[in-house]
Motif scaffolding. Structure first.
Motif, mmCIF file in Angstrom:
data_model
loop_
_atom_site.group_PDB
_atom_site.id
_atom_site.type_symbol
_atom_site.label_atom_id
_atom_site.label_comp_id
_atom_site.label_asym_id
_atom_site.label_seq_id
_atom_site.Cartn_x
_atom_site.Cartn_y
_atom_site.Cartn_z
ATOM 1 N N GLY A 138 13.501 -38.568 -33.999
ATOM 2 C CA GLY A 138 12.365 -37.828 -33.472
ATOM 3 C C GLY A 138 11.655 -38.559 -32.352
ATOM 4 O O GLY A 138 10.994 -37.938 -31.512
ATOM 5 N N MET A 141 12.695 -37.336 -28.959
ATOM 6 C CA MET A 141 12.461 -35.922 -28.687
ATOM 7 C C MET A 141 11.073 -35.709 -28.072
ATOM 8 O O MET A 141 10.194 -36.554 -28.206
ATOM 9 C CB MET A 141 12.557 -35.117 -29.995
ATOM 10 C CG MET A 141 13.864 -35.287 -30.740
ATOM 11 S SD MET A 141 15.251 -34.600 -29.812
ATOM 12 C CE MET A 141 16.596 -35.642 -30.411
ATOM 13 N N PRO A 142 10.862 -34.567 -27.416
ATOM 14 C CA PRO A 142 9.512 -34.271 -26.916
ATOM 15 C C PRO A 142 8.472 -34.278 -28.029
ATOM 16 O O PRO A 142 7.337 -34.706 -27.826
ATOM 17 C CB PRO A 142 9.663 -32.871 -26.305
ATOM 18 C CG PRO A 142 11.114 -32.766 -25.951
ATOM 19 C CD PRO A 142 11.842 -33.539 -27.012
ATOM 20 N N ARG A 143 8.876 -33.787 -29.213
ATOM 21 C CA ARG A 143 7.979 -33.759 -30.373
ATOM 22 C C ARG A 143 8.779 -34.196 -31.593
ATOM 23 O O ARG A 143 9.956 -33.880 -31.715
ATOM 24 C CB ARG A 143 7.434 -32.351 -30.612
ATOM 25 C CG ARG A 143 6.698 -31.737 -29.431
ATOM 26 C CD ARG A 143 6.463 -30.255 -29.668
ATOM 27 N NE ARG A 143 7.732 -29.530 -29.816
ATOM 28 C CZ ARG A 143 7.821 -28.265 -30.218
ATOM 29 N NH1 ARG A 143 6.726 -27.584 -30.534
ATOM 30 N NH2 ARG A 143 9.008 -27.672 -30.320
ATOM 31 N N THR A 144 8.123 -34.906 -32.502
ATOM 32 C CA THR A 144 8.803 -35.288 -33.733
ATOM 33 C C THR A 144 8.385 -34.347 -34.859
ATOM 34 O O THR A 144 7.601 -33.408 -34.655
ATOM 35 C CB THR A 144 8.534 -36.765 -34.075
ATOM 36 O OG1 THR A 144 9.430 -37.175 -35.130
ATOM 37 C CG2 THR A 144 7.095 -37.002 -34.494
ATOM 38 N N ALA A 147 7.533 -30.729 -35.918
ATOM 39 C CA ALA A 147 8.173 -29.879 -34.913
ATOM 40 C C ALA A 147 9.684 -29.878 -35.158
ATOM 41 O O ALA A 147 10.241 -30.833 -35.705
ATOM 42 C CB ALA A 147 7.854 -30.388 -33.516
ATOM 43 N N ASP A 149 12.260 -30.124 -33.128
ATOM 44 C CA ASP A 149 13.104 -30.610 -32.038
ATOM 45 C C ASP A 149 14.318 -31.410 -32.506
ATOM 46 O O ASP A 149 15.434 -31.223 -32.006
ATOM 47 C CB ASP A 149 12.276 -31.469 -31.077
ATOM 48 C CG ASP A 149 11.085 -30.733 -30.489
ATOM 49 O OD1 ASP A 149 10.516 -29.871 -31.180
ATOM 50 O OD2 ASP A 149 10.709 -31.029 -29.345
ATOM 51 N N LEU A 152 16.893 -29.118 -34.066
ATOM 52 C CA LEU A 152 17.524 -28.276 -33.048
ATOM 53 C C LEU A 152 18.528 -29.077 -32.227
ATOM 54 O O LEU A 152 19.612 -28.582 -31.895
ATOM 55 C CB LEU A 152 16.451 -27.669 -32.142
ATOM 56 C CG LEU A 152 15.529 -26.644 -32.808
ATOM 57 C CD1 LEU A 152 14.413 -26.241 -31.850
ATOM 58 C CD2 LEU A 152 16.316 -25.416 -33.270
ATOM 59 N N ALA A 153 18.189 -30.330 -31.913
ATOM 60 C CA ALA A 153 19.112 -31.182 -31.158
ATOM 61 C C ALA A 153 20.370 -31.469 -31.967
ATOM 62 O O ALA A 153 21.489 -31.454 -31.432
ATOM 63 C CB ALA A 153 18.419 -32.486 -30.767
ATOM 64 N N ALA A 181 12.940 -24.941 -37.354
ATOM 65 C CA ALA A 181 14.194 -24.856 -36.602
ATOM 66 C C ALA A 181 14.980 -23.599 -36.942
ATOM 67 O O ALA A 181 15.938 -23.256 -36.238
ATOM 68 C CB ALA A 181 15.051 -26.090 -36.877
#
Length: 219
Positions: A138, A141-144, A147, A149, A152-153, A181
């Motif tokens: 996390g 990522m832009p947000r941990t 969120a 992210d 999704l990654a 997600a």
């Protein structure tokens, strides 16, 4: 037929029994800075979230700024303690092997922790070969979490639709991330764990033993 295309594992508290070790280090450093609390209280406040996300609270309780130097000391002492004492969650190896077999290798580790810690821990308990390059932090990522992210990654890396992914989590924050997600989330919850808060966060199923995951995937 297995209903999931991929299985995405959290790391701390799901694959490795790191949380009591990390929290003991954090508790001691916070006590030294002026915020003394029992280990159970520290775990209730900090498990599943980043230390920096609690900056305002830490500074209010200690009366001191949360500096980069303090964080570097925390990371160093945490890593040293983990190197000495870290163990895999009982049944984690069997769970990862079963998920790998059930999905044709489409598994990932998606953690809210910093990448160095995640990779160090997986290597220390012998789980790295199962995940290969499918390890996500996390912090990258832009947000941990909470969120979505990092999940999704991980799903994108495995070319799996998030709605066809199973997320295995142990904290409400992580469950919220998996739900956000669009994945199905199962909560690993040993006896005495936060069953009601995991359900409230959106966990579809709870299980108490990690080595039960294989049979649950076949059900």
């Amino acid at each position: 037929m297995m209903p999931f295309e991929a299985v995405l594992f959290d790391c701390d508290g799901v694959l490795v029994d790191s949380e009591p070790i990390t929290m003991a280090v954090l508790r001691d450093l916070l006590a030294e800075a002026g915020w003394d609390m029992p280990l159970a209280a520290c775990m209730a406040e900090f498990v599943g979230v980043t230390v920096r996300s609690k900056t305002a609270l830490i500074e209010a309780r200690t009366g001191k700024p949360l500096t980069d130097a303090w964080m570097a000391r925390f990371y160093a002492e945490r890593n040293a303690a983990l190197t000495v004492s870290l163990q895999a969650i009982p049944g984690a190896h069997a769970a990862v092997e079963a998920a790998h077999a059930a999905t044709g290798g489409r598994i990932a580790c998606a953690s809210g922790a910093d990448r160095f810690k995640v990779e160090m821990q997986l290597a220390q308990v012998g789980l790295t070969p199962w995940f290969g390059g499918a390890v996500f932090s996390g912090h990258d990522m832009p947000r941990t979490k909470p969120a979505p992210d990092v999940y999704l990654a991980a799903a994108a890396h495995l070319a799996a639709a998030p709605a066809r992914c199973l997320v295995v989590e142990d904290t409400p924050t992580g469950v919220q991330a998996g739900v956000a997600a669009g994945a199905t989330v199962w909560g690993y919850c040993p006896p005495g764990g936060p069953a009601e808060t995991l359900r409230a966060a959106g966990a579809r199923k709870l299980f108490a033993r990690m080595d039960d995951l294989a049979s649950l995937l076949r059900a």
